[in-house]
Design a protein around this motif. Structure first.
Motif: not given
Length: 250
Positions: A1-25
């Motif tokens: 329960d206290f392990l880190w889990n990788k959520i996503s891989d991201s290409d450094p060529q793709q320029r985006w700012s920050t992940p946004i957490c939400h609770s939809a659904g």
């Protein structure tokens, strides 16, 4: 329960700012850019789907292809998201609304209703109102989306540019225009390029979603949309040298 889990891989060529957490659904989710797509991913372990081999995995859904520099925010109630894409090298610019909580829910197949925000002015930053019904847009005075398309890499918004506020009302599908002003160069340089990060803690909107505040060289300005119970005495609120104003949460 206290392990880190990788959520996503991201290409450094793709320029985006920050992940946004939400609770939809329900549960915990996050909005990211992955493999060139805006993607909503589940974080709660009970929101699972099956991979190609039939093994359970956390649910994930692509919402739309994106390109250029990408910033996005999710409404506080999880009912919609707004996505800003800019690529001056190719002349690409879009400000897209993804409407529908089902669209942001990783386990729901719906992609919601997606449409371009109906305004020609060039939006460079935006904030959802606390009640999720309105979007406050910081626009470049006298500049339009067509300028990006036509000028491409020659296009720019200077640090001393004149800006203007607009507010889009989602239930009414109406756009209102408000005062033009000059922000401080420090605000334009330090905050605007990273507005989607700061927006998670800093919001110009009043808690009742009926007015907003902002800073100019002269001090703090307050703009009511309709009658607001949060009234600022302008003579008491002059604060030259400040960069931005925000509200306490209620």
């Amino acid at each position: 329960d206290f392990l880190w889990n990788k959520i996503s891989d991201s290409d450094p060529q793709q320029r985006w700012s920050t992940p946004i957490c939400h609770s939809a659904g329900g549960g915990d989710n996050v909005l990211v850019v992955e493999d060139g797509f805006l993607t909503t991913k589940a974080l709660s372990r009970w929101k699972r789907s099956l991979d190609a081999d039939g093994a359970p995995k956390l649910a994930s859904k692509r919402l739309r292809a994106v390109k250029g520099q990408v910033q996005f925010l999710v409404a506080p109630d999880g009912s919609k998201a707004v996505v800003l894409e800019e690529d001056v090298n190719t002349g690409h610019y879009s400000l897209t609304v993804i409407d529908g909580e089902d669209a942001l829910d990783p386990v729901n197949p719906s992609l919601g209703t997606q449409y371009e925000l109906p305004q020609d002015k060039l939006t460079i930053a935006f904030w959802f109102s606390p009640d999720s019904t309105k979007l406050l847009c910081l626009t470049a005075q006298g500049k339009s989306k067509e300028d990006v398309t036509n000028q491409k890499s020659a296009f720019k918004v200077g640090l001393n540019s004149e800006m203007q506020w607009t507010v889009f009302n989602f239930p009414l599908q109406e756009l209102g225009e408000y005062d033009s002003f000059k922000p401080t160069p420090y605000f334009m340089k330090t905050y605007v390029p990273f507005f989607s990060q700061y927006a998670q803690v800093y919001n110009p909107w009043a808690p009742d979603s009926r007015s907003f505040i902002y800073m100019t060289a002269a001090g703090l300005s307050h703009t009511p949309l309709v009658g607001s119970k949060y009234c600022l005495g302008m003579d008491r609120w002059q604060n030259q040298g400040a960069t931005f104003g925000t509200w306490t949460r209620q």
